[in-house]
Scaffold this motif. Structure first.
Motif: not given
Length: 125
Positions: A46-56
């Motif tokens: 979930x933490x990786x997903x949040x980082x990927x979402x914010x970066x994207x």
């Protein structure tokens, strides 16, 4: 008539990264509520997903028109659940699929850093 989106390379990268975000969201949504031994892997993913979402989203805002982000993001979010349902059940619901998803998000984050570095460097200076 002007082009709909002049930055086709940025649009392609956004489409790929947003697809990973959508598929990751669908998989993580099936892992909640947290139970048993899967708490740590689900939390890390979930933490990786949040980082990927914010970066994207930051990359998309820096490179694309907002109308393009809304239309392409919406179309992908609408049709990717069908692709997700076509995936094998072990990938959607199991721990092996969670590990594979985690690796896919790490690879997408590395790709995002590589692709978006020129866009983000203009914000820093």
């Amino acid at each position: 008539m002007p082009q709909l989106e002049p930055n086709l390379a940025g649009l392609a990268w956004f489409g790929l990264l947003w697809s990973v975000c959508c598929i990751g969201f669908l998989q993580l949504a099936g892992m909640y509520p947290l139970r048993g031994r899967a708490v740590l892997p689900v939390t890390m993913t979930t933490a990786l997903w949040v980082m990927l979402l914010a970066g994207t989203l930051a990359f998309a805002l820096a490179e694309l028109r907002w109308t393009t982000i809304v239309v392409v993001g919406g179309v992908l979010f609408l049709f990717l659940p069908g692709l997700f349902q076509a995936l094998p059940e072990w990938w959607r619901d199991g721990r092996a699929g969670l590990r594979l998803s985690c690796c896919a998000m790490i690879a997408a984050l590395a790709l995002l850093v590589r692709v978006a570095a020129p866009s983000f460097s203009t914000w820093i200076t």
